[in-house]
Design an enzyme around this catalytic site. Structure first.
Site, short mmCIF file in Angstrom:
data_model
loop_
_atom_site.label_atom_id
_atom_site.label_comp_id
_atom_site.label_asym_id
_atom_site.label_seq_id
_atom_site.Cartn_x
_atom_site.Cartn_y
_atom_site.Cartn_z
N HIS A 188 0.82 -1.21 0.00
CA HIS A 188 0.00 0.00 0.00
C HIS A 188 0.86 1.27 0.00
CE1 HIS A 188 -3.13 -2.82 0.87
NE2 HIS A 188 -2.63 -3.12 2.05
N HIS A 208 -7.25 -4.47 -0.84
CA HIS A 208 -6.68 -5.79 -1.15
C HIS A 208 -7.47 -6.47 -2.25
CE1 HIS A 208 -6.17 -4.85 3.16
NE2 HIS A 208 -4.93 -5.16 2.90
#
Lengths: 329, 329
Positions: free
Chosen positions: B56, B216
């Site tokens: 991320h 995700h």
């Protein structure tokens, strides 16, 4: 083609609407696609102007602000801005001390900035051409080497010097020295897709990469099978080191993403690149890792190495306040 | 799979090597995958700790530094860090005034930060959970809403407050107020590809998008045909406005790229999003446009809106010096 756009022909204009909304410290001339600082420089200070085709964001509009550019002239995607646009920007930013044009070496850009200088009449203009890409000697859109990553470092360093009140001749000399002291080399994992065509602008196999690619997808040196980050780092660093002697001087190093490569991969690459440079005796004194001069949604990266000294590092560290580079302010 | 990596299993470790090389102002514990400030806070100051799965970036390690986090604990890609890692980081950053854990609401993260608090023994720990994603009430890896974009704004604001010397209870209360005042919603044009599997982690047709996607690749609210930037902006902004009353207060707005979306598209989207917000009476007082909380090479974006006030804007504007957010220093 999957893009976050409205019409393909509106991408530049609408991105400037967003830029203006996000950055009230900029003033956008939407009709002419020129991005200025909202607060111009003091009278008698040299102005720094750059520009070129769009699709390389944050270059150039993202570098307008204190300590960097006074204005950026935005051409359509992968298309040079017109002489009229550049002349208008030149006249607008001049405070009486002249304007320095920083131009990436593409035939259309060089010609149009040149014509703009004539159109701008009595304004003192100096022009410095950036041609730092070691990949090829002539390319699709250039006579001579292409201008790429050094542009970012040059705009920062010369912009800082302009804030000190240096005159046009001094700034042009500094810009030529910086342009001559840096080298770049890039690679592509994938092609970019232009909004207007909706198709990749070159074809690349599922397991091959283009080494030495240009920021418009121009062919590089060769196509090779996809290798490891370590192998790719060597393919980028070795031609740079073969082309110029960086000696033991401190260097400013940029590991630049082409637009679609995630930051975690760019840091993996920076680890490899900085290790190779240090091994070759180049001291990495300052660095940038991220998307600074892109090619729409191309995946890939480029390496830029600039030989510096105390003066250049001081100008690098000086305060800057732009959408894409900001510190000390 | 075309990625700039060496082995799939080495991506995190090697990206931390690159991070350390690029940022000497950070100290990386490579064995434990924890990123600290090289210069710790003064004794008696509350430390701010965050962390989570990698992939991320720049979240979380890119937000370590003055005015933001004291340390970030890096899990493997899309995998929670372990209780041992988190406990070690907690002990290391504590200066005697306690540690604030900022935790995105994913089951593994919440559980492991909780166990770490026990493992850290006598250290005063307060925990604030971020659950700002309005897309779905429960998700693949969560009971309750997912934690996404508000994390970035929260880390900035609470980090600034911690530099002022506020105590642990005050900082936890501030963090809860900020976590409760922000909402996010994201969308995907494409799936991310995990290095370990080499395949997209979900399938999406050539002409469809996932509205409400998680970072995700968790399923969102619905799949719809690819629309215009204007239509997509409405699909993201409307659920946010339906979920929370922003009133006439100033807002901090983030238009976040998922990793592979070029900046020119993010600015097009920001133009649409800010127009919709202003039309609804939300005043966009501060903004971020770029890749701040990503999902590897996913193309797409998310919108985060935080209701602010003079105190929060003051903390937002306070100096910060991290790899990914830097101003005033």
């Amino acid at each position: 083609m999957k893009k976050l756009i409205n019409g393909a022909e509106d991408v530049l204009a609408e991105s400037l609407v967003g830029l203006a909304a996000a950055h009230p410290e900029l003033r956008v001339d939407h009709a002419n696609r020129i991005v200025y600082r909202a607060e111009p420089k003091p009278h008698g200070t040299v102005a720094i102007l750059s520009g070129g085709g769009s699709g390389h964001e944050p270059l150039h509009a993202g570098y307008v602000g204190f300590g960097m550019l006074d204005a950026a002239v935005c051409g359509e995607i992968f298309t040079s801005p017109t002489p009229d646009q550049i002349a208008l920007a030149t006249k607008t930013v001049d405070t009486g001390a002249g304007v320095l044009h920083l131009v990436k070496n593409y035939t259309g850009d060089v010609m149009n900035f040149d014509m703009a200088t004539e159109l701008a009449g009595g304004i003192a203009v100096a022009t410095v051409i950036i041609a730092d890409d070691v990949a090829v000697e002539d390319s699709t859109y250039t006579a001579g080497r292409r201008g790429t990553g050094v542009t970012v470092l040059l705009e920062k360093i010369v912009g800082a010097a302009a804030e000190q009140g240096r005159d046009l001749a001094e700034l042009a000399a500094l810009a030529r020295r910086v342009a001559g002291s840096g080298r770049s080399m890039g690679m592509a994992l994938t092609s970019a897709t232009l909004p207007a065509s909706g198709k990749p602008n070159f074809d690349l196999g599922d397991a091959e990469i283009e080494v030495g690619v240009g920021i418009h997808g121009e062919p590089g040196r060769r196509r090779v099978p996809l290798g490891s980050a370590r192998e790719i780092a060597a393919m980028l660093v070795e031609p740079i080191l073969a082309d110029y002697t960086f000696g033991g001087e401190p260097a400013v190093v940029m590991l630049n993403g082409m637009g679609a490569t995630p930051l975690i991969e760019l840091y993996v690459m920076f680890g490899e690149v900085s290790a190779l440079l240090e091994k070759a005796g180049v001291r990495v004194a300052r660095s940038l890792v991220g998307n600074y001069i892109t090619s729409l949604d191309m995946a890939g990266c480029s390496v830029t190495v600039l030989r510096a000294d105390d003066e250049l590092l001081g100008l690098w560290d000086a305060p800057v306040s732009t959408p894409a580079l900001r510190w000390g302010v």
